[in-house]
Design a protein around this motif. Structure first.
Motif, mmCIF file in Angstrom:
data_model
loop_
_atom_site.group_PDB
_atom_site.id
_atom_site.type_symbol
_atom_site.label_atom_id
_atom_site.label_comp_id
_atom_site.label_asym_id
_atom_site.label_seq_id
_atom_site.Cartn_x
_atom_site.Cartn_y
_atom_site.Cartn_z
ATOM 1 N N LEU A 231 0.840 -1.199 0.000
ATOM 2 C CA LEU A 231 0.000 0.000 0.000
ATOM 3 C C LEU A 231 0.876 1.251 0.000
ATOM 4 N N HIS A 232 1.963 1.253 0.774
ATOM 5 C CA HIS A 232 2.895 2.389 0.750
ATOM 6 C C HIS A 232 3.443 2.592 -0.665
ATOM 7 N N LEU A 233 3.803 1.491 -1.342
ATOM 8 C CA LEU A 233 4.340 1.613 -2.695
ATOM 9 C C LEU A 233 3.301 2.178 -3.657
ATOM 10 N N GLU A 234 2.054 1.727 -3.522
ATOM 11 C CA GLU A 234 0.989 2.251 -4.387
ATOM 12 C C GLU A 234 0.836 3.760 -4.207
ATOM 13 N N ARG A 235 1.102 4.262 -3.010
ATOM 14 C CA ARG A 235 0.961 5.690 -2.724
ATOM 15 C C ARG A 235 2.260 6.466 -2.888
ATOM 16 N N GLY A 236 3.307 5.790 -3.427
ATOM 17 C CA GLY A 236 4.570 6.475 -3.655
ATOM 18 C C GLY A 236 5.404 6.674 -2.412
ATOM 19 N N GLN A 237 5.083 6.005 -1.319
ATOM 20 C CA GLN A 237 5.811 6.160 -0.054
ATOM 21 C C GLN A 237 6.866 5.045 0.031
ATOM 22 N N TYR A 238 7.926 5.181 -0.779
ATOM 23 C CA TYR A 238 8.887 4.100 -0.952
ATOM 24 C C TYR A 238 9.714 3.855 0.305
ATOM 25 N N GLU A 239 10.202 4.914 0.925
ATOM 26 C CA GLU A 239 11.026 4.733 2.120
ATOM 27 C C GLU A 239 10.227 4.126 3.264
ATOM 28 N N GLU A 240 8.943 4.519 3.392
ATOM 29 C CA GLU A 240 8.099 3.939 4.428
ATOM 30 C C GLU A 240 7.926 2.432 4.217
ATOM 31 N N ALA A 241 7.745 2.021 2.939
ATOM 32 C CA ALA A 241 7.599 0.595 2.626
ATOM 33 C C ALA A 241 8.870 -0.168 2.987
ATOM 34 N N ILE A 242 10.036 0.387 2.624
ATOM 35 C CA ILE A 242 11.315 -0.274 2.919
ATOM 36 C C ILE A 242 11.516 -0.402 4.432
ATOM 37 N N LYS A 243 11.247 0.694 5.146
ATOM 38 C CA LYS A 243 11.419 0.689 6.595
ATOM 39 C C LYS A 243 10.526 -0.357 7.259
ATOM 40 N N LEU A 244 9.267 -0.439 6.822
ATOM 41 C CA LEU A 244 8.322 -1.395 7.412
ATOM 42 C C LEU A 244 8.776 -2.830 7.179
ATOM 43 N N LEU A 245 9.181 -3.160 5.944
ATOM 44 C CA LEU A 245 9.569 -4.535 5.637
ATOM 45 C C LEU A 245 10.859 -4.920 6.360
ATOM 46 N N ASN A 246 11.833 -4.010 6.404
ATOM 47 C CA ASN A 246 13.083 -4.328 7.095
ATOM 48 C C ASN A 246 12.865 -4.535 8.591
ATOM 49 N N ALA A 247 11.903 -3.805 9.167
ATOM 50 C CA ALA A 247 11.624 -3.946 10.591
ATOM 51 C C ALA A 247 11.099 -5.343 10.932
ATOM 52 N N HIS A 248 10.451 -5.994 9.979
ATOM 53 C CA HIS A 248 9.843 -7.315 10.244
ATOM 54 C C HIS A 248 10.474 -8.408 9.391
ATOM 55 N N TYR A 249 11.601 -8.104 8.750
ATOM 56 C CA TYR A 249 12.245 -9.049 7.829
ATOM 57 C C TYR A 249 12.714 -10.321 8.548
ATOM 58 N N ALA A 269 12.495 -5.295 -3.163
ATOM 59 C CA ALA A 269 13.206 -4.979 -4.399
ATOM 60 C C ALA A 269 12.504 -3.848 -5.151
ATOM 61 N N ARG A 270 11.186 -3.917 -5.218
ATOM 62 C CA ARG A 270 10.437 -2.865 -5.899
ATOM 63 C C ARG A 270 10.606 -1.523 -5.182
ATOM 64 N N GLY A 271 10.571 -1.548 -3.843
ATOM 65 C CA GLY A 271 10.738 -0.310 -3.087
ATOM 66 C C GLY A 271 12.111 0.297 -3.296
ATOM 67 N N TYR A 272 13.165 -0.542 -3.222
ATOM 68 C CA TYR A 272 14.521 -0.034 -3.445
ATOM 69 C C TYR A 272 14.697 0.502 -4.863
ATOM 70 N N LEU A 273 14.072 -0.150 -5.843
ATOM 71 C CA LEU A 273 14.157 0.338 -7.220
ATOM 72 C C LEU A 273 13.539 1.727 -7.340
ATOM 73 N N GLU A 274 12.346 1.886 -6.764
ATOM 74 C CA GLU A 274 11.682 3.192 -6.846
ATOM 75 C C GLU A 274 12.465 4.260 -6.076
ATOM 76 N N ALA A 275 13.190 3.833 -5.010
ATOM 77 C CA ALA A 275 13.988 4.781 -4.231
ATOM 78 C C ALA A 275 15.380 4.973 -4.834
ATOM 79 N N ASP A 276 15.638 4.367 -6.005
ATOM 80 C CA ASP A 276 16.909 4.518 -6.725
ATOM 81 C C ASP A 276 18.086 3.936 -5.932
ATOM 82 N N ARG A 277 17.834 2.864 -5.177
ATOM 83 C CA ARG A 277 18.904 2.161 -4.456
ATOM 84 C C ARG A 277 19.073 0.812 -5.157
#
Length: 600
Positions: A231-249, A269-277
């Motif tokens: 949902l974060h990715l759909e709304r363009g909130q890439y860093e929030e998506a990465i932070k959430l997944l890493n917290a529960h990885y 992977a999709r979040g990091y791509l959109e964040a240019d990492r």
């Protein structure tokens, strides 16, 4: 001293016997039931503990009661499914259902079998189990069994896009409370996300995670976290998506559930791509492929291949980009075929269920007729009149049933030939019709042209305006093209934003003129309904029988080569295949090689 040595083995044997006696006594006094309950709790959240408990229960199974042995067999079948051995799991569950006396255990075996069959992509069998499950459910009051059954029913309805039914049964699960509230909330999150009701989903995430706060609900909580990140990715909130997944990885990885980890990795992977990492995006995309290797046609695999394709393209490695794009296209097609197979299996089982019900009704009617004939045998005149009326009724009922069955068969035949979104021929049906038309043109020595059309920058329309607008554009494109195609012209959707057209009796210059007309019509389509800004365009590749012959594969290869040149010429144009063009020749050879590999 020698006497002590002779007595030692006997003492040890006696001690071992006493220990075994204590074990059996403990199990007989209720420890077996306690261990089974612990295994139930640990099975989806603590894999190592679950394995240890099963091993202990198997070693000491002789001390278990008959109901406890059946329960142990159920848990062993569940373990096979969790480990990916679906055939063994289903076989054991069916045997257990036939042998067990307890209706609660039979219901749980049916629910698990339905779930496993769906995961194993044996959809028709899964939906047969679903009907059996729905029939058994009203008779069961056991909370755990009802929770499991309702969760499987809601999950299967989500699988075929029946999201309202999925939400209905998830809501019942939540209302019944207990441990099922977490699973019901997770399934509701899935239904809301897949039906793109993002605002409502966002309001439900926190309350669902609160229901899933217990340690044994780690799997459901991890799935909710994955959907929240999407949902974060759909709304363009890439860093929030990465932070959430890493917290529960780490927690998700500890569950050892391949599909969940593939989803986590692909979303990261999709979040990091959109964040240019890019390095992180590449690493997690590869991990997603490794986690989902057992099943190559799932959404995370499609997403991972797409990420790798975009990364290779960004780095300028066009060979790798082409390779990943081909794998992405194959995975995407496999996934879409899988979705279609699910829906078709659901429709078939529903149709068979209705047909059997009609047959039973017909047999019941016939039995009623026979009973009436016997009861009214003493009244000859009245019996004759009633017999005729009832016979006509039964014949009419059978005729109606036969008519409805035939109509359903024709309906399913039509569905297998048309594209569900646009209403035109799908790729297999287009190819079949095109082969016949080309053979007729060859025999009569008439000209024919094949056209490939591809919408330009279609992904940006989906990304900027949403998939609903993308679907609107595809429908408008088809409507614009159909208005300028003749009754004998063939028109089909090849997949995504690519279309094919066959123009019988059409010379090359006439085909070029007609494609230019179609290009202008498509360019006039508005991206949003009611918008005045035309921002849709298409590229066309044209091949003619005069230069390419009447073989469909060769015509498509030449048309694709011309389309490739149209894309590289700036898009929004019509390009005709030229036999002497080196780029076209190389492109055609590559396409022919690929077509031979796919089609044999």
């Amino acid at each position: 001293m020698s006497c002590a040595r002779r007595l030692a083995p006997g003492v040890l044997a006696l001690a071992a016997l006493l220990w075994l006696t204590n074990v059996f006594a403990a199990l007989a006094s209720g420890e077996g039931a306690a261990l089974l309950e612990q295994a139930e709790i640990a099975k989806s959240s603590q894999p190592a503990k679950f394995e240890a408990l099963l091993e202990r229960l198997q070693r000491e199974s002789d001390a278990l009661s008959d109901p406890e042995r059946y329960h142990l067999r159920y848990l062993l079948a569940w373990r096979h499914a969790y480990q990916g051995d679906y055939d063994t799991s289903v076989e054991q569950l069916h045997e257990l259902r036939e042998e067990a006396i307890d209706p609660v255990l039979r219901l749980r075996a049916t629910a698990t079998a339905a779930n496993v069959l769906a995961i194993a992509r044996q959809y028709q069998d899964a939906f047969v189990e679903l009907n059996s499950l729905l029939a058994q459910l009203p008779e069961i009051s056991d909370a755990r069994a009802r929770e499991q059954a309702l969760a499987v029913v809601a999950f299967l309805y989500n699988q075929v896009g029946e999201y309202e039914l999925g939400l209905k049964y998830a809501g019942i699960l939540i209302e019944e409370g207990g441990s099922g509230a977490c699973r019901g909330g997770r399934i509701r999150i899935e239904a809301l996300y897949k039906s793109r009701r993002f605002d409502e989903m966002a309001r439900q995430v926190s309350s669902t995670l609160e229901r899933c706060a217990r340690p044994e609900e780690k799997l459901n909580a991890s799935i909710v976290h994955a959907y929240a990140a999407k949902l974060h990715l759909e709304r363009g909130q890439y860093e929030e998506a990465i932070k959430l997944l890493n917290a529960h990885y780490a927690e998700a990885r500890s569950l050892r559930y391949p599909h969940l980890m593939a989803d986590f990795e692909a979303t990261l992977a999709r979040g990091y791509l959109e964040a240019d990492r890019l390095e992180s995006a590449h690493r997690h995309a590869i991990h997603a492929l490794e986690s989902g290797a057992r099943n190559p046609y799932i959404e995370p695999i499609v997403s991972a291949y797409r990420t790798l394709y975009l990364l290779s393209k960004e780095r300028g490695d066009m060979q790798a980009a082409l390779s990943y794009h081909e794998k992405y296209a194959a995975a995407d097609k496999g996934y879409l075929d899988d979705v279609s197979a699910r829906q078709l299996a659901y429709q078939r089982v529903s149709h068979d269920f209705v047909s059997k019900k009609l047959q039973i009704d017909a047999l019941n009617k016939q039995n009623e007729v026979l009973q009436l004939q016997q009861a009214l045998g003493r009244k000859a005149a009245e019996t004759s009149r009633l017999y005729i009326i009832l016979l006509v009724t039964v014949l009419a009922f059978i005729a109606l049933w036969a008519y409805r069955t035939k109509r359903s068969q024709l309906h399913f035949m039509k569905l297998s030939r048309i594209d569900g979104l646009t209403g035109i021929a799908n790729r297999p049906h287009f190819m079949e019709q095109a082969e016949r038309a080309l053979e007729a043109m060859r025999r009569s020595a008439q000209p024919v042209c094949v056209v490939l059309c591809d919408l330009d920058h279609f992904k940006s329309i989906n990304d900027e305006f949403g998939h609903a607008t993308g679907d609107f554009v595809l429908k408008q494109t088809v409507a614009a093209c159909k208005a300028h195609l003749g009754a004998n012209d063939l028109f089909g959707r090849f997949g995504g934003e690519e279309f094919g057209i066959l123009l019988p009796g059409c010379e090359l210059e006439e085909a070029r003129r007609r494609c230019e007309q179609l290009r202008q019509e498509i360019e006039a389509i508005a991206v949003q309904p009611g918008s005045l800004v035309p921002s849709v365009s298409a590229s066309f590749g044209v091949a003619a029988s005069a230069t390419s012959g009447y073989e469909l594969r060769q015509l498509l290869a030449h048309a694709d080569a011309a389309l490739y040149r149209a894309k590289h010429a700036g898009r929004n144009c019509v390009v005709v295949y030229e036999p002497g063009n080196g780029d076209d020749t190389r492109r055609t050879a590559a396409i022919n090689a690929r077509l031979r590999g796919v089609g044999g």
